[in-house]
Design a protein around this motif. Structure first.
Motif, PDB file in Angstrom:
ATOM      1  N   CYS A  25       0.824  -1.219   0.000  1.00 53.44           N
ATOM      2  CA  CYS A  25       0.000   0.000   0.000  1.00 53.44           C
ATOM      3  C   CYS A  25       0.855   1.265   0.000  1.00 53.44           C
ATOM      4  CB  CYS A  25      -0.918   0.031   1.224  1.00 53.44           C
ATOM      5  SG  CYS A  25      -2.115  -1.306   1.242  1.00 53.44           S
TER       6      CYS A  25
ATOM      7  N   ARG B 250       4.063   1.397  -1.243  1.00 47.65           N
ATOM      8  CA  ARG B 250       5.075   1.366  -2.303  1.00 47.65           C
ATOM      9  C   ARG B 250       4.927   2.467  -3.347  1.00 47.65           C
ATOM     10  NH1 ARG B 250       5.287  -5.028  -3.228  1.00 47.65           N
ATOM     11  NH2 ARG B 250       6.286  -5.505  -1.245  1.00 47.65           N
ATOM     12  N   PRO B 251       3.730   2.735  -3.866  1.00 47.12           N
ATOM     13  CA  PRO B 251       3.641   3.747  -4.929  1.00 47.12           C
ATOM     14  C   PRO B 251       4.188   5.116  -4.515  1.00 47.12           C
ATOM     15  CG  PRO B 251       1.615   2.478  -4.846  1.00 47.12           C
ATOM     16  CD  PRO B 251       2.439   2.072  -3.649  1.00 47.12           C
ATOM     17  N   ASP B 252       3.877   5.568  -3.310  1.00 43.88           N
ATOM     18  CA  ASP B 252       4.378   6.862  -2.854  1.00 43.88           C
ATOM     19  C   ASP B 252       5.888   6.844  -2.691  1.00 43.88           C
ATOM     20  OD1 ASP B 252       1.831   7.948  -2.784  1.00 43.88           O
ATOM     21  OD2 ASP B 252       1.530   7.449  -0.660  1.00 43.88           O
TER      22      ASP B 252
ATOM     23  N   GLU C  38       8.021   4.802  -4.229  1.00 40.76           N
ATOM     24  CA  GLU C  38       8.636   4.689  -5.553  1.00 40.76           C
ATOM     25  C   GLU C  38       8.606   6.035  -6.273  1.00 40.76           C
ATOM     26  OE1 GLU C  38       6.413   1.447  -7.214  1.00 40.76           O
ATOM     27  OE2 GLU C  38       7.740  -0.058  -6.320  1.00 40.76           O
ATOM     28  N   HIS C  39       7.527   6.780  -6.087  1.00 37.49           N
ATOM     29  CA  HIS C  39       7.437   8.118  -6.679  1.00 37.49           C
ATOM     30  C   HIS C  39       8.539   9.018  -6.116  1.00 37.49           C
ATOM     31  CE1 HIS C  39       5.586  11.557  -8.580  1.00 37.49           C
ATOM     32  NE2 HIS C  39       5.560  12.190  -7.421  1.00 37.49           N
TER      33      HIS C  39
END
Length: 135
Positions: free
Chosen positions: A114, A116-118, A120-121
């Motif tokens: 949950c 990871r996207p932030d 990775e950004h």
């Protein structure tokens, strides 16, 4: 049998060492201490003899690398500039890229999907190095 005993004893020593690193990690760290700890963890990883010790210190090293990238992002610096600022060592492209790769491994292997996207950004937006031009 002797090899297994040596590996077992090495794993026990390395586990004790990794435990102290994990305890230290939970204390507040500024950019200078994170860079210093990353360098020390890299040295510790290089002397690990057991697969367990190497895996434990890779996890620690990758986590510290993410903290370095986050500190650079928070201050709008490149990773290399942050290293140079705090470690008084030339922050080369190779070093900066290595830290960024370790940070990516941390996010891929140790972070809740949950979040990871932030994370990775943040990694995508942080520059490793900007070449300097002679004046």
């Amino acid at each position: 049998m002797c090899k297994n005993l040596r590996e077992h004893l090495a794993a026990e020593r390395e586990y004790a060492c990794a435990r102290t690193w994990h305890q230290r990690y939970f204390h507040h760290q500024d950019a200078r201490s994170v860079i210093k700890n990353h360098t020390e963890a890299q040295t510790q990883l290089s002397i690990c003899q057991s697969p367990f010790g190497r895996a434990a210190f890779e996890t620690i090293l990758n986590s510290l690398a993410y903290d370095i990238v986050k500190a650079a992002f928070d201050r709008s610096l490149t990773i290399a500039d942050l290293i140079e600022e705090h470690d008084k060592v030339d922050g080369t492209l190779r070093t900066a890229n290595s830290i960024k790769q370790q940070a990516r491994q941390h996010v891929a292997n140790n972070v809740d999907p949950c979040h990871r996207p932030d994370m990775e950004h943040l990694l995508d937006r942080t520059l490793s190095y900007i070449p300097r031009r002679c004046a």
